[in-house]
Design an enzyme around this catalytic site. Sequence first.
Site, PDB file in Angstrom:
ATOM      1  N   CYS A   1      -1.082  -5.059 -29.171  1.00 26.25           N
ATOM      2  CA  CYS A   1      -0.214  -6.373 -29.129  1.00 26.25           C
ATOM      3  C   CYS A   1       1.253  -6.496 -29.439  1.00 26.25           C
ATOM      4  CB  CYS A   1      -1.093  -7.432 -30.155  1.00 26.25           C
ATOM      5  SG  CYS A   1      -0.656  -9.047 -30.137  1.00 26.25           S
TER       6      CYS A   1
ATOM      7  N   ASP B   1       2.773  -8.355 -31.414  1.00 25.50           N
ATOM      8  CA  ASP B   1       3.278  -8.761 -32.503  1.00 25.50           C
ATOM      9  C   ASP B   1       4.147  -8.044 -33.530  1.00 25.50           C
ATOM     10  OD1 ASP B   1       2.589  -9.501 -35.476  1.00 25.50           O
ATOM     11  OD2 ASP B   1       1.316 -11.069 -34.536  1.00 25.50           O
TER      12      ASP B   1
ATOM     13  N   ARG C   1       4.463  -7.670 -36.313  1.00 24.59           N
ATOM     14  CA  ARG C   1       4.069  -7.060 -37.655  1.00 24.59           C
ATOM     15  C   ARG C   1       3.157  -5.649 -37.350  1.00 24.59           C
ATOM     16  NH1 ARG C   1       0.784 -12.622 -39.111  1.00 24.59           N
ATOM     17  NH2 ARG C   1       0.544 -12.507 -36.760  1.00 24.59           N
TER      18      ARG C   1
ATOM     19  N   HIS D   1      -5.383  -6.678 -33.488  1.00 20.53           N
ATOM     20  CA  HIS D   1      -5.384  -6.940 -34.769  1.00 20.53           C
ATOM     21  C   HIS D   1      -5.879  -8.189 -35.090  1.00 20.53           C
ATOM     22  CE1 HIS D   1      -1.806  -9.543 -34.516  1.00 20.53           C
ATOM     23  NE2 HIS D   1      -1.819  -9.395 -33.475  1.00 20.53           N
TER      24      HIS D   1
ATOM     25  N   CYS E   1      -4.646 -12.173 -34.949  1.00 25.82           N
ATOM     26  CA  CYS E   1      -3.895 -12.109 -33.509  1.00 25.82           C
ATOM     27  C   CYS E   1      -3.358 -13.768 -33.118  1.00 25.82           C
ATOM     28  CB  CYS E   1      -4.569 -11.519 -32.551  1.00 25.82           C
ATOM     29  SG  CYS E   1      -3.672 -11.585 -31.202  1.00 25.82           S
TER      30      CYS E   1
HETATM   31 CO    CO Z   1      -1.519 -10.224 -31.690  1.00 24.92          CO
END
Ligand code: CO
Length: 212
Positions: free
Chosen positions: A42, A44, A46, A98, A101
């Site tokens: 992803c 993302d 983090r 994750h 998400c």
């Molecule tokens: Co995500």
Amino acid sequence: MQEIDQLLLHNRAWAAEQLAEDPQVFVRHVDGQQPVFLWIGCSDSRVAPDQFTQAQPGGLFVHRNIANLVQHDDANLMAVLDFAVGTLGIDRLVVCGHYGCGGIKAALAGPPPGPVGAWLAHARDVYDAHADEIDALPDEEARTNRLVECNVRDQLVHLAQTPTVRAAMAAGRDVRLHGWVYDLRDGLIKPVMEIDRDTPLDAVPAPERVLV
Ligand code: CO
């Protein structure tokens, strides 16, 4: 100091550290890459795979998109996959979602209008396929996290069905696909599924039997 200048400052410090530890490090990078893993994850901020696996530069060949989706009509990912498996000879492929998400949460709530929603329609398809199981869960967090797991499982199957992966397996290569979920709450990866050339895709069991 502006945040953008911080990036440049940190970059200079990083490069100096790398050289201090290993004067040949960048000479080797110029020579080429031989990564062992293709990482599909992803976008993302983090979820930083190089950091939480402690992979060094040259270790992971990476593709990231919102909600780590594997779509056969995604020319970007199909090119990455073809280059990774066909040219670089990578046999270890990871799809990593994750918990928590945002893309999966949005897909569960009903994709928003615009490009994000259009993209997340693919994740919504995963929800539709597993709606009975997911809707039976007691709260949004549990529903989101189960859809995260189901999504990894379905995207891993999509990956196994690509012409690139099928051709590599048919050629006798020991290609292995790993479905993982990264947990933002403790920084740990949970393996949830594995596919190799002996896995009959039409017999991949229901998620409740596959997922840990
Ligand atoms: Co995500």
